[in-house]
Write a protein that holds these residues in place. Structure first.
Motif, short mmCIF file in Angstrom:
data_model
loop_
_atom_site.label_atom_id
_atom_site.label_comp_id
_atom_site.label_asym_id
_atom_site.label_seq_id
_atom_site.Cartn_x
_atom_site.Cartn_y
_atom_site.Cartn_z
N UNK A 89 33.78 -1.72 -12.06
CA UNK A 89 34.51 -1.91 -10.79
C UNK A 89 35.20 -0.62 -10.36
N UNK A 90 35.60 0.19 -11.33
CA UNK A 90 36.24 1.48 -11.03
C UNK A 90 35.27 2.45 -10.35
N UNK A 91 33.97 2.16 -10.51
CA UNK A 91 32.92 3.03 -10.00
C UNK A 91 32.27 2.44 -8.75
N UNK A 92 32.96 1.46 -8.12
CA UNK A 92 32.47 0.88 -6.88
C UNK A 92 31.48 -0.25 -7.03
N UNK A 93 31.35 -0.82 -8.23
CA UNK A 93 30.42 -1.93 -8.43
C UNK A 93 30.79 -3.10 -7.52
N UNK A 94 29.79 -3.73 -6.92
CA UNK A 94 30.01 -4.89 -6.07
C UNK A 94 30.25 -6.14 -6.89
N UNK A 95 30.64 -7.20 -6.23
CA UNK A 95 30.96 -8.45 -6.92
C UNK A 95 29.76 -9.00 -7.69
N UNK A 96 28.57 -8.91 -7.12
CA UNK A 96 27.38 -9.41 -7.82
C UNK A 96 27.16 -8.67 -9.13
N UNK A 97 27.32 -7.36 -9.11
CA UNK A 97 27.13 -6.55 -10.32
C UNK A 97 28.20 -6.89 -11.36
N UNK A 98 29.41 -7.14 -10.91
CA UNK A 98 30.49 -7.49 -11.83
C UNK A 98 30.21 -8.84 -12.49
N UNK A 99 29.71 -9.79 -11.73
CA UNK A 99 29.34 -11.10 -12.28
C UNK A 99 28.22 -10.94 -13.31
N UNK A 100 27.25 -10.09 -13.01
CA UNK A 100 26.15 -9.86 -13.96
C UNK A 100 26.67 -9.20 -15.24
#
Length: 234
Positions: free
Chosen positions: A171-182
């Motif tokens: 998330x610190x690197x701009x990950x979107x919500x979908x990527x965070x859930x994955x």
């Protein structure tokens, strides 16, 4: 027997019937509630450590509300300077059932500092969190996950267990919500996930993270100071 006593017995009989009905309805409810507690506990086949760095911040209240609404608890690795500036938010973290950890005072690269400077970063954060009502932390996360023997030794001197992570949300690197859930979907029993207090994308991902963990029988746990792994809350 006169009419008066007959009426009295009739009234008494009705009252006893009402009491009996009330007791009959109360006992099953009590047993049902008692039986439900073990069922909820049995649903947890493992525990994971959800962690949020860099708070408290202007996003903390929304984060706490979302975590509570989704039945999650987490470890909040607070910066000392933020805890000192926002003591009410530290108390809110504790009130919401979260655990508080030490994340240094100013978030420097600790491995580039000398021992006295590292000591100051850790000691001031312990004091700031305790002074804000967050208790005395037992867990320490070095900024950026950067550590060495000196950092570990200073942390140990304050009774702190160093905690890194197994899964990085990015998330610190701009990950979107979908990527965070994955990313959360990769967690297994005992593992720890890195997230950040200030991330709007992480906040948006929390309901789906909660759903995904529940579907796999995983619950949010505390991080053991003894093992550094996620375990059932004490």
């Amino acid at each position: 027997m006169s009419a008066g006593p007959r009426r009295s017995f009739a009234v008494l009989g009705k009252r006893l019937a009402v009491v009996a009905m009330a007791l009959a309805s109360t006992v099953p409810l009590t047993l049902t509630a008692a039986a439900a507690a073990p069922a909820r506990a049995a649903a947890c086949t493992g525990y994971v450590g959800l962690t949020f760095d860099d708070g408290p911040s202007g996003n903390t209240s929304a984060l706490l509300n979302t975590l509570r609404q989704n039945g999650l608890r987490a470890t909040m690795f607070n910066q000392g300077q933020n805890a000192a500036a926002n003591p009410s938010l530290v108390r809110a973290q504790v009130g919401a059932g979260m655990w508080i950890g030490n994340h240094s005072y100013t978030h420097p690269h600790l491995t580039q500092l000398n021992q006295a400077q590292i000591d100051s970063e850790i000691a001031r954060t312990q004091q700031a969190i305790a002074g804000a009502g967050g208790g005395t932390p037992r867990l320490f996360r070095p900024p950026y996950g950067e550590t060495n023997a000196t950092v570990r030794a200073v942390a140990a001197r304050y009774g702190l267990t160093q905690i890194i992570w197994d899964v990085d949300s990015q998330d610190w690197n701009g990950a979107g919500s979908d990527a965070i859930v994955r990313a959360a979907a990769r967690l297994t029993n005992g593992q720890i996930m890195l997230m950040h207090d200030w991330s709007a994308n992480t906040l948006a991902a929390i309901p789906r993270i909660a759903q995904g963990l529940a579907a796999r029988g995983l619950c949010s746990g505390m991080i053991s100071p003894q093992t550094g792994r996620a375990v059932a809350p004490a």
